[in-house]
Design a protein around this motif. Sequence first.
Motif, PDB file in Angstrom:
ATOM      1  N   PHE A   1      -1.154  -4.963   8.901  1.00  0.00           N
ATOM      2  CA  PHE A   1      -2.345  -4.284   8.804  1.00  0.00           C
ATOM      3  C   PHE A   1      -3.395  -5.136   9.369  1.00  0.00           C
ATOM      4  CE2 PHE A   1      -1.836  -1.233   5.219  1.00  0.00           C
ATOM      5  CZ  PHE A   1      -0.623  -1.208   5.006  1.00  0.00           C
TER       6      PHE A   1
ATOM      7  N   ASP B   1      -8.011   4.014   3.770  1.00  0.00           N
ATOM      8  CA  ASP B   1      -7.579   3.106   2.764  1.00  0.00           C
ATOM      9  C   ASP B   1      -7.519   3.581   1.466  1.00  0.00           C
ATOM     10  OD1 ASP B   1     -10.166   0.626   4.236  1.00  0.00           O
ATOM     11  OD2 ASP B   1      -8.027   1.159   4.766  1.00  0.00           O
TER      12      ASP B   1
ATOM     13  N   VAL C   1     -10.281  -6.000   0.689  1.00  0.00           N
ATOM     14  CA  VAL C   1     -10.355  -5.110   1.736  1.00  0.00           C
ATOM     15  C   VAL C   1     -11.793  -4.889   2.042  1.00  0.00           C
ATOM     16  CG1 VAL C   1      -9.910  -2.823   2.907  1.00  0.00           C
ATOM     17  CG2 VAL C   1      -8.484  -3.625   0.864  1.00  0.00           C
TER      18      VAL C   1
ATOM     19  N   TYR D   1      -2.318   0.660  -4.569  1.00  0.00           N
ATOM     20  CA  TYR D   1      -1.997  -0.614  -4.154  1.00  0.00           C
ATOM     21  C   TYR D   1      -1.207  -1.169  -5.391  1.00  0.00           C
ATOM     22  CZ  TYR D   1      -5.335   0.030  -0.400  1.00  0.00           C
ATOM     23  OH  TYR D   1      -5.729   0.295   0.987  1.00  0.00           O
TER      24      TYR D   1
ATOM     25  N   ARG E   1      -8.942  -6.515   7.988  1.00  0.00           N
ATOM     26  CA  ARG E   1      -9.950  -6.410   7.015  1.00  0.00           C
ATOM     27  C   ARG E   1      -9.170  -6.500   5.572  1.00  0.00           C
ATOM     28  NH1 ARG E   1     -10.805  -1.324   6.175  1.00  0.00           N
ATOM     29  NH2 ARG E   1      -9.057  -0.469   7.285  1.00  0.00           N
ATOM     30  N   PHE E   2      -7.882  -6.537   5.609  1.00  0.00           N
ATOM     31  CA  PHE E   2      -6.948  -6.889   4.426  1.00  0.00           C
ATOM     32  C   PHE E   2      -6.763  -8.212   4.439  1.00  0.00           C
ATOM     33  CE2 PHE E   2      -5.967  -2.397   3.320  1.00  0.00           C
ATOM     34  CZ  PHE E   2      -6.425  -1.799   4.280  1.00  0.00           C
TER      35      PHE E   2
ATOM     36  N   LEU F   1     -14.386  -0.748   3.959  1.00  0.00           N
ATOM     37  CA  LEU F   1     -13.562   0.336   3.690  1.00  0.00           C
ATOM     38  C   LEU F   1     -13.696   1.536   4.589  1.00  0.00           C
ATOM     39  CD1 LEU F   1     -13.695  -0.045  -0.264  1.00  0.00           C
ATOM     40  CD2 LEU F   1     -11.915  -0.251   1.092  1.00  0.00           C
ATOM     41  N   GLU F   2     -12.501   1.984   4.742  1.00  0.00           N
ATOM     42  CA  GLU F   2     -12.487   3.293   5.270  1.00  0.00           C
ATOM     43  C   GLU F   2     -11.742   4.410   4.435  1.00  0.00           C
ATOM     44  OE1 GLU F   2     -10.081   2.474   8.834  1.00  0.00           O
ATOM     45  OE2 GLU F   2     -11.640   1.025   9.754  1.00  0.00           O
TER      46      GLU F   2
ATOM     47  N   THR G   1       0.909   5.633   0.296  1.00  0.00           N
ATOM     48  CA  THR G   1       0.194   6.658   0.760  1.00  0.00           C
ATOM     49  C   THR G   1       1.104   7.819   0.775  1.00  0.00           C
ATOM     50  OG1 THR G   1       0.124   6.310   2.867  1.00  0.00           O
ATOM     51  CG2 THR G   1      -1.874   5.392   1.577  1.00  0.00           C
TER      52      THR G   1
ATOM     53  N   GLN H   1       0.866  -0.997   0.004  1.00  0.00           N
ATOM     54  CA  GLN H   1       0.039   0.207  -0.041  1.00  0.00           C
ATOM     55  C   GLN H   1       0.987   1.381   0.032  1.00  0.00           C
ATOM     56  OE1 GLN H   1      -1.798   1.764   3.674  1.00  0.00           O
ATOM     57  NE2 GLN H   1      -3.895   1.352   2.731  1.00  0.00           N
TER      58      GLN H   1
END
Lengths: 111, 114
Positions: free
Chosen positions: B60, B85, B78, B89, B63-64, B81-82, B38, B36
């Motif tokens: 992580f 996120d 995933v 990727y 959820r992943f 989702l939030e 970001t 990931q």
Amino acid sequence: KQEVTQIPAALSVPEGENLVLNCSFTDSAIYNLQWFRQDPGKGLTSLLLIQSSQREQTSGRLNASLDKSSGRSTLYIAASQPGDSATYLCAGYNYGQNFVFGPGTRLSVLP
Amino acid sequence: KAGVTQTPRYLIKTRGQQVTLSCSPISGHRSVSWYQQTPGQGLQFLFEYFSETQRNKGNFPGRFSGRQFSNSRSEMNVSTLELGDSALYLCASNSGGAGGETQYFGPGTRLLVL
């Protein structure tokens, strides 16, 4: 746990200059270290991989060195060109941790 | 030899939804890793699959998740989702030996969570 840092965060140089990018890591039990370039919004392109038993690797105008004892690697770019403008990332590999990446150095080569 | 391919390239989802991303490695490569990326956290390792088994896992939440098929293609999922996120990727493949071989990256899937 391996931690990788890179300085400088950004670098701007005129075309034709030779330059050095620095990468530091905390765990000297590193298995190998890899240098990548990333163009904006794109994936990573592998440049050089140095095994822990090697001191340096060369590809064209690029030369990467590895000093495990000091926890440092450098990427030397000779005769820089505008096409070299990108973000350069180093990543160290330790068993059980997979690759740990540094934050990158954003390079701009001005024509 | 074809490179690493990822689908879809762009994705927009809303909070609470789930998403599945796909990665096809270079032919002959048996290891697929997911990352990931970001602006705030940089590139972070999610997990690695080798011969359909998860060989390594990053830090992580559950959820992943991911999986790898017998043809080495991999998917990551995933759930719930939030907003955080939202990221690029990336998947990478290598020949999958002892570990630490040259990684070949795909172009990435850019996920935006609204």
